[in-house]
Design a protein around this motif. Structure first.
Motif, PDB file in Angstrom:
ATOM      1  N   THR A  59       5.179  38.638   6.857  1.00  0.00           N
ATOM      2  CA  THR A  59       6.628  38.806   7.072  1.00  0.00           C
ATOM      3  C   THR A  59       7.351  39.314   5.828  1.00  0.00           C
ATOM      4  N   GLN A  60       6.751  39.162   4.653  1.00  0.00           N
ATOM      5  CA  GLN A  60       7.388  39.585   3.408  1.00  0.00           C
ATOM      6  C   GLN A  60       7.163  41.062   3.102  1.00  0.00           C
ATOM      7  N   ASN A  87       7.650  43.968   4.684  1.00  0.00           N
ATOM      8  CA  ASN A  87       8.672  44.978   4.980  1.00  0.00           C
ATOM      9  C   ASN A  87       9.905  44.857   4.099  1.00  0.00           C
ATOM     10  N   GLN A  88      10.016  43.794   3.298  1.00  0.00           N
ATOM     11  CA  GLN A  88      11.168  43.640   2.416  1.00  0.00           C
ATOM     12  C   GLN A  88      10.869  44.055   0.974  1.00  0.00           C
ATOM     13  N   LEU A  89       9.638  44.468   0.692  1.00  0.00           N
ATOM     14  CA  LEU A  89       9.283  44.841  -0.677  1.00  0.00           C
ATOM     15  C   LEU A  89       9.992  46.126  -1.090  1.00  0.00           C
ATOM     16  N   PRO A  90      10.497  46.197  -2.319  1.00  0.00           N
ATOM     17  CA  PRO A  90      11.175  47.408  -2.798  1.00  0.00           C
ATOM     18  C   PRO A  90      10.167  48.488  -3.196  1.00  0.00           C
ATOM     19  N   HIS A 113       2.835  46.816  -5.206  1.00  0.00           N
ATOM     20  CA  HIS A 113       2.920  45.359  -5.184  1.00  0.00           C
ATOM     21  C   HIS A 113       1.566  44.749  -4.832  1.00  0.00           C
ATOM     22  N   CYS A 150       4.688  51.130  -2.058  1.00  0.00           N
ATOM     23  CA  CYS A 150       5.918  51.472  -1.341  1.00  0.00           C
ATOM     24  C   CYS A 150       6.566  52.671  -2.027  1.00  0.00           C
ATOM     25  N   LYS A 177      15.807  53.240  -0.792  1.00  0.00           N
ATOM     26  CA  LYS A 177      15.245  53.131   0.552  1.00  0.00           C
ATOM     27  C   LYS A 177      13.754  53.467   0.533  1.00  0.00           C
ATOM     28  N   ARG A 200       4.893  52.866   3.360  1.00  0.00           N
ATOM     29  CA  ARG A 200       4.164  51.734   2.782  1.00  0.00           C
ATOM     30  C   ARG A 200       2.687  51.944   3.078  1.00  0.00           C
TER      31      ARG A 200
END
Length: 120
Positions: free
Chosen positions: A11-12, A14-17, A21, A33, A41, A45
């Motif tokens: 779940t985490q 899709n929020q990575l900048p 990572h 990303c 934006k 990924r």
């Protein structure tokens, strides 16, 4: 002792900048990303395994996040790591397979040879 990355949850992801990572679970597995730095934006990924193969640092692509989930990316990274430990070079094998496909395509029946066969 190498520093291990904290294991991320699916779940985490899709929020990575923007950036590379480490997701944990498999050493060297990274979610890369990419996107527009000005707006921040993220546009893509991609899973990448960072490993040393025959003394050279390699970034071995596994595939995009929308195709491979976290668990499948970890499993593929483990498989690639096992191949590397066994002495194989996954990138060299992939390149050889692509070259073989090109050779097979070039050796396929050409229009001239098909026409000559038909005329005979």
């Amino acid at each position: 002792m190498p520093k291990m990355a904290k294991e991320l949850k699916a779940t985490q992801l899709n929020q990575l900048p923007i950036g590379a990572h480490a997701v944990g679970g498999v050493p060297g597995l990274v979610l890369d990303c990419k996107g527009d730095r000005e707006s921040g934006k993220v546009q893509s990924r991609t899973w990448v395994l960072r490993a040393t193969v025959a003394g050279m640092r390699r970034w071995i692509g596994i595939g995009p996040l929308h195709t491979f989930g976290l668990s499948e990316a970890r499993e593929r990274a483990r498989t690639l790591r096992a191949q590397i430990v066994d002495g194989a070079d996954p990138l060299a094998e992939k390149r050889a397979a692509k070259a073989q496909a090109v050779v097979e395509r070039l050796n396929a029946v050409t229009f001239d040879s098909a026409a000559d066969g038909y005329i005979e």
